[in-house]
Structure formats: C-alpha cells, structure tokens
Design a protein around this motif. Structure first.
Motif, PDB file in Angstrom:
ATOM      1  N   LEU A   1       0.829  -1.200   0.000  1.00 33.24           N
ATOM      2  CA  LEU A   1       0.000   0.000   0.000  1.00 33.24           C
ATOM      3  C   LEU A   1       0.869   1.257   0.000  1.00 33.24           C
ATOM      4  O   LEU A   1       1.027   1.945   1.008  1.00 33.24           O
ATOM      5  CB  LEU A   1      -0.925  -0.005   1.220  1.00 33.24           C
ATOM      6  N   GLY A   2       1.430   1.572  -1.163  1.00 35.09           N
ATOM      7  CA  GLY A   2       2.152   2.828  -1.307  1.00 35.09           C
ATOM      8  C   GLY A   2       1.212   4.015  -1.328  1.00 35.09           C
ATOM      9  O   GLY A   2       1.641   5.155  -1.116  1.00 35.09           O
ATOM     10  N   SER A   3      -0.071   3.763  -1.571  1.00 35.13           N
ATOM     11  CA  SER A   3      -1.070   4.834  -1.646  1.00 35.13           C
ATOM     12  C   SER A   3      -1.212   5.592  -0.332  1.00 35.13           C
ATOM     13  O   SER A   3      -1.768   6.693  -0.300  1.00 35.13           O
ATOM     14  CB  SER A   3      -2.426   4.253  -2.045  1.00 35.13           C
ATOM     15  N   LEU A   4      -0.701   5.040   0.765  1.00 35.35           N
ATOM     16  CA  LEU A   4      -0.747   5.744   2.036  1.00 35.35           C
ATOM     17  C   LEU A   4       0.158   6.976   2.032  1.00 35.35           C
ATOM     18  O   LEU A   4       0.031   7.841   2.892  1.00 35.35           O
ATOM     19  CB  LEU A   4      -0.368   4.801   3.181  1.00 35.35           C
ATOM     20  N   ARG A   5       1.044   7.075   1.051  1.00 32.47           N
ATOM     21  CA  ARG A   5       1.864   8.268   0.912  1.00 32.47           C
ATOM     22  C   ARG A   5       1.158   9.353   0.095  1.00 32.47           C
ATOM     23  O   ARG A   5       1.768  10.389  -0.200  1.00 32.47           O
ATOM     24  CB  ARG A   5       3.215   7.938   0.270  1.00 32.47           C
ATOM     25  N   ASN A   6      -0.120   9.135  -0.255  1.00 28.05           N
ATOM     26  CA  ASN A   6      -0.876  10.190  -0.938  1.00 28.05           C
ATOM     27  C   ASN A   6      -0.915  11.466  -0.104  1.00 28.05           C
ATOM     28  O   ASN A   6      -0.992  12.572  -0.643  1.00 28.05           O
ATOM     29  CB  ASN A   6      -2.301   9.725  -1.238  1.00 28.05           C
ATOM     30  N   ASP A   7      -0.889  11.302   1.214  1.00 30.41           N
ATOM     31  CA  ASP A   7      -0.749  12.438   2.135  1.00 30.41           C
ATOM     32  C   ASP A   7       0.153  11.953   3.257  1.00 30.41           C
ATOM     33  O   ASP A   7      -0.322  11.463   4.290  1.00 30.41           O
ATOM     34  CB  ASP A   7      -2.119  12.886   2.665  1.00 30.41           C
ATOM     35  N   ILE A   8       1.457  12.084   3.044  1.00 30.11           N
ATOM     36  CA  ILE A   8       2.405  11.473   3.983  1.00 30.11           C
ATOM     37  C   ILE A   8       2.376  12.140   5.348  1.00 30.11           C
ATOM     38  O   ILE A   8       2.614  11.490   6.369  1.00 30.11           O
ATOM     39  CB  ILE A   8       3.830  11.447   3.387  1.00 30.11           C
ATOM     40  N   GLN A   9       2.036  13.428   5.401  1.00 28.95           N
ATOM     41  CA  GLN A   9       1.927  14.097   6.693  1.00 28.95           C
ATOM     42  C   GLN A   9       0.763  13.515   7.501  1.00 28.95           C
ATOM     43  O   GLN A   9       0.896  13.240   8.697  1.00 28.95           O
ATOM     44  CB  GLN A   9       1.734  15.601   6.506  1.00 28.95           C
ATOM     45  N   ALA A  10      -0.376  13.319   6.835  1.00 29.12           N
ATOM     46  CA  ALA A  10      -1.525  12.717   7.518  1.00 29.12           C
ATOM     47  C   ALA A  10      -1.213  11.276   7.923  1.00 29.12           C
ATOM     48  O   ALA A  10      -1.596  10.834   9.020  1.00 29.12           O
ATOM     49  CB  ALA A  10      -2.753  12.761   6.613  1.00 29.12           C
ATOM     50  N   PHE A  11      -0.538  10.548   7.067  1.00 31.72           N
ATOM     51  CA  PHE A  11      -0.091   9.183   7.344  1.00 31.72           C
ATOM     52  C   PHE A  11       0.735   9.174   8.634  1.00 31.72           C
ATOM     53  O   PHE A  11       0.505   8.371   9.550  1.00 31.72           O
ATOM     54  CB  PHE A  11       0.730   8.704   6.145  1.00 31.72           C
ATOM     55  N   ASN A  12       1.669  10.093   8.720  1.00 26.72           N
ATOM     56  CA  ASN A  12       2.516  10.238   9.901  1.00 26.72           C
ATOM     57  C   ASN A  12       1.701  10.598  11.148  1.00 26.72           C
ATOM     58  O   ASN A  12       1.882  10.022  12.223  1.00 26.72           O
ATOM     59  CB  ASN A  12       3.559  11.328   9.627  1.00 26.72           C
ATOM     60  N   ASP A  13       0.777  11.541  10.980  1.00 22.97           N
ATOM     61  CA  ASP A  13       0.041  12.050  12.134  1.00 22.97           C
ATOM     62  C   ASP A  13      -0.915  11.006  12.718  1.00 22.97           C
ATOM     63  O   ASP A  13      -1.091  10.930  13.945  1.00 22.97           O
ATOM     64  CB  ASP A  13      -0.731  13.311  11.749  1.00 22.97           C
ATOM     65  N   VAL A  14      -1.529  10.212  11.853  1.00 16.73           N
ATOM     66  CA  VAL A  14      -2.423   9.151  12.329  1.00 16.73           C
ATOM     67  C   VAL A  14      -1.665   8.183  13.235  1.00 16.73           C
ATOM     68  O   VAL A  14      -2.181   7.714  14.249  1.00 16.73           O
ATOM     69  CB  VAL A  14      -3.060   8.396  11.143  1.00 16.73           C
TER      70      VAL A  14
ATOM     71  N   LEU B   1       4.020   9.423  14.841  1.00 19.07           N
ATOM     72  CA  LEU B   1       5.411   8.993  14.754  1.00 19.07           C
ATOM     73  C   LEU B   1       6.366  10.087  15.232  1.00 19.07           C
ATOM     74  O   LEU B   1       6.187  11.261  14.913  1.00 19.07           O
ATOM     75  CB  LEU B   1       5.748   8.615  13.309  1.00 19.07           C
ATOM     76  N   PRO B   2       7.400   9.715  15.980  1.00 18.05           N
ATOM     77  CA  PRO B   2       8.366  10.699  16.465  1.00 18.05           C
ATOM     78  C   PRO B   2       9.364  11.100  15.381  1.00 18.05           C
ATOM     79  O   PRO B   2       9.344  10.577  14.261  1.00 18.05           O
ATOM     80  CB  PRO B   2       9.070   9.945  17.601  1.00 18.05           C
ATOM     81  N   ASP B   3      10.250  12.020  15.735  1.00 21.35           N
ATOM     82  CA  ASP B   3      11.320  12.442  14.839  1.00 21.35           C
ATOM     83  C   ASP B   3      12.180  11.245  14.436  1.00 21.35           C
ATOM     84  O   ASP B   3      12.319  10.281  15.180  1.00 21.35           O
ATOM     85  CB  ASP B   3      12.185  13.475  15.565  1.00 21.35           C
ATOM     86  N   HIS B   4      12.742  11.309  13.236  1.00 26.23           N
ATOM     87  CA  HIS B   4      13.612  10.268  12.696  1.00 26.23           C
ATOM     88  C   HIS B   4      12.873   8.954  12.390  1.00 26.23           C
ATOM     89  O   HIS B   4      13.488   7.897  12.266  1.00 26.23           O
ATOM     90  CB  HIS B   4      14.809   9.976  13.620  1.00 26.23           C
TER      91      HIS B   4
ATOM     92  N   VAL C   1      10.227  14.251   4.540  1.00 26.38           N
ATOM     93  CA  VAL C   1      11.319  13.436   5.082  1.00 26.38           C
ATOM     94  C   VAL C   1      12.356  14.338   5.752  1.00 26.38           C
ATOM     95  O   VAL C   1      12.843  14.044   6.855  1.00 26.38           O
ATOM     96  CB  VAL C   1      11.961  12.582   3.966  1.00 26.38           C
ATOM     97  N   LYS C   2      12.680  15.458   5.111  1.00 29.41           N
ATOM     98  CA  LYS C   2      13.637  16.395   5.711  1.00 29.41           C
ATOM     99  C   LYS C   2      13.084  17.009   6.998  1.00 29.41           C
ATOM    100  O   LYS C   2      13.836  17.265   7.943  1.00 29.41           O
ATOM    101  CB  LYS C   2      14.012  17.476   4.706  1.00 29.41           C
TER     102      LYS C   2
ATOM    103  N   LYS D   1      11.431  15.505   9.105  1.00 28.01           N
ATOM    104  CA  LYS D   1      11.594  14.474  10.137  1.00 28.01           C
ATOM    105  C   LYS D   1      13.078  14.285  10.488  1.00 28.01           C
ATOM    106  O   LYS D   1      13.457  13.352  11.191  1.00 28.01           O
ATOM    107  CB  LYS D   1      11.004  13.138   9.650  1.00 28.01           C
ATOM    108  N   ASN D   2      13.914  15.199   9.970  1.00 25.26           N
ATOM    109  CA  ASN D   2      15.357  15.190  10.199  1.00 25.26           C
ATOM    110  C   ASN D   2      16.038  13.925   9.662  1.00 25.26           C
ATOM    111  O   ASN D   2      16.887  13.318  10.313  1.00 25.26           O
ATOM    112  CB  ASN D   2      15.666  15.382  11.695  1.00 25.26           C
ATOM    113  N   LEU D   3      15.610  13.559   8.439  1.00 28.08           N
ATOM    114  CA  LEU D   3      16.258  12.471   7.708  1.00 28.08           C
ATOM    115  C   LEU D   3      16.562  12.947   6.296  1.00 28.08           C
ATOM    116  O   LEU D   3      15.942  13.893   5.794  1.00 28.08           O
ATOM    117  CB  LEU D   3      15.371  11.231   7.681  1.00 28.08           C
ATOM    118  N   ASN D   4      17.529  12.263   5.637  1.00 31.06           N
ATOM    119  CA  ASN D   4      17.876  12.581   4.243  1.00 31.06           C
ATOM    120  C   ASN D   4      18.250  14.055   4.086  1.00 31.06           C
ATOM    121  O   ASN D   4      17.925  14.700   3.099  1.00 31.06           O
ATOM    122  CB  ASN D   4      16.708  12.222   3.325  1.00 31.06           C
ATOM    123  N   LYS D   5      18.968  14.598   5.069  1.00 31.21           N
ATOM    124  CA  LYS D   5      19.275  16.025   5.074  1.00 31.21           C
ATOM    125  C   LYS D   5      20.580  16.370   4.380  1.00 31.21           C
ATOM    126  O   LYS D   5      20.804  17.509   3.994  1.00 31.21           O
ATOM    127  CB  LYS D   5      19.314  16.545   6.519  1.00 31.21           C
ATOM    128  N   GLN D   6      21.475  15.374   4.231  1.00 31.07           N
ATOM    129  CA  GLN D   6      22.783  15.690   3.637  1.00 31.07           C
ATOM    130  C   GLN D   6      23.385  14.453   2.994  1.00 31.07           C
ATOM    131  O   GLN D   6      23.014  13.358   3.289  1.00 31.07           O
ATOM    132  CB  GLN D   6      23.723  16.226   4.720  1.00 31.07           C
TER     133      GLN D   6
END
Length: 244
Positions: free
Chosen positions: A131-144, A147-150, A236-237, A239-244
């Motif tokens: 179910l990649g479709s859950l990334r249709n709104d990744i912020q909402a996916f995260n908020d439901v 999820l913590p940082d990182h 993703v950035k 969430k302090n990931l994939n920054k550099q």
C-alpha cells in the motif's frame, strides 16, 4: 521447482479479503519472519506497526482511498526508523543519522523485512497487497500513527484470506531486467519492451476482472505525466532524515 520458489512464482496482489482476522500466532510468525531478513550492519533501522483498530484503519483508508486498507485480516505499516538509535547512549552526532545514506539504510531494511513478511504470509495460504497509496498524504499518514522524529512511514501491507484470486500479472522479460557485467543500452532492450507491451495488452483484455486496453508503455506514460507526491521529500527532511 521447490515449494519456496513455487510460492514466489505464484505471487499476485490481493485487493479483496474475507472478514476473517489473522490470529496472534499468524501475526507473530509473519513479523518474526520479517525480523529474520538481512539488515545493514545489524542496524535494523525499521519498525513495523500493526493496525487492528478499525477507527485507525478508517483514517488510513481516507488517505489511501483503497478499501483493502480497512478490510483485511491484519494491516502492517513499515517505517524507516532511526529514532531508537538516536536514543541510545553514546550516539552523539545525530548528523550521522540524518544523512541520505542512513535514510537509504532505513528504507532498504524496511523493504527487505516486508518482503520476508510477504513470503511468510503467502506460505501460510494468505494473500497480501502493498500500500504505497498511504503516501498520498504522507503528513496525515505520519500524524495518524503519531510517529516521532527520525521515523518515516513508508508503506502498508494488507494481509488476509483472499476473497478472490486474480490472474498472475506478467513481468518484464528476463533480458530487460538482467544485465550481465554492464548496463545494456536501451536500444538493445527496446524490442523486449515492445514484446512486453503486447503481452500486457493481451493480459488486460483477457483477465478475469477489470478488463481494459492498455500497454505497459502507455500505463507508465500516464503514471509519470505529471508530478505526484512531491511533498514526500520536504516531509522526510522535516523528520530530520535525508538532510545531507
């Protein structure tokens, strides 16, 4: 052909499940099988969230739009997870965790674990659908999932007892995928793509449900016609990931 290879070769995505829930033994077996997957340097940079609460499933369904998100035997969410490393004593330089390299480690670890879970589930006579479709709104996916940082939610895996058995979808021919010693130029692959287009056209016209007239090339052209999910990178950035 042994039983493992036969299971792999018979894979198909299931999008309609019965109402029967998985039991705790099945869930534990599938998750423990996932845990036995290879992992980079034993980091195990992933977490798996099991969703049994129907209210949560409804919220995730609102993001995805796919009914099998809310109707399945069990729902697993796979996340890239570097949060637990950040909490360990002795981890002082968080920029090491926030690099592109470590984000790749987390996504690969999660994907390897998920594929082990799939093979385990299918070997038990169950069906699955990613179910990649859950990334249709990744912020909402995260908020439901709160999820913590990182920690980044990557995809879901619906598992259950199949209510229908779709045809096996053909894959690209072996020579279009397998390159020996060096990458094969596209002009030498092109005729394999053309053969596959005809194979997919025949498949879509004759399969037992959702018939249509479309080649693989046409499908890909439509899929990549306009940018989609462009919020994933900034998220993703954030969430302090994939920054550099």
């Amino acid at each position: 052909m042994n039983q493992v290879i036969e299971t792999l070769m018979n894979h198909r995505s299931i999008r309609k499940f019965s109402d029967k829930a998985l039991n705790n033994v099945q869930i534990r077996t599938i998750v423990e099988s996932a845990q036995r997957a290879s992992t980079s340097s034993n980091v195990m940079a992933y977490s798996i969230i099991g969703v049994s609460d129907q209210v949560l499933k409804e919220k995730l369904y609102a993001i995805s739009g796919h009914k099998h998100v809310k109707k399945n035997g069990h729902l697993l969410i796979f996340c890239a997870d570097l949060h637990r490393l950040e909490q360990l004593d002795g981890i002082e330089h968080t920029e090491n965790l926030e690099s592109t390299e470590q984000f790749i480690v987390g996504t690969i670890d999660a994907a390897l674990a998920a594929q082990n879970a799939v093979v385990a589930a299918e070997s038990l006579g169950l069906g699955i659908c990613f179910l990649g479709s859950l990334r249709n709104d990744i912020q909402a996916f995260n908020d439901v999932l709160e999820l913590p940082d990182h920690v980044v939610p990557l995809f879901g895996l619906a598992i259950g007892y199949p209510a229908e058995i779709p045809d096996i979808k053909p894959r690209l021919p072996f020579p279009a995928i397998y390159h020996e010693n060096q990458y094969i130029p596209f002009d030498k692959q092109k005729h394999f793509i053309q053969e596959y287009d005809q194979t997919m056209k025949d498949y879509y016209e004759s399969r037992n449900s959702n018939n249509k007239q479309e080649t693989w090339t046409e499908q890909m052209s439509q899929k990549y016609k306009k940018p989609t999910r462009m919020d994933v990178g900034p998220f993703v950035k954030s969430k302090n990931l994939n920054k550099q």
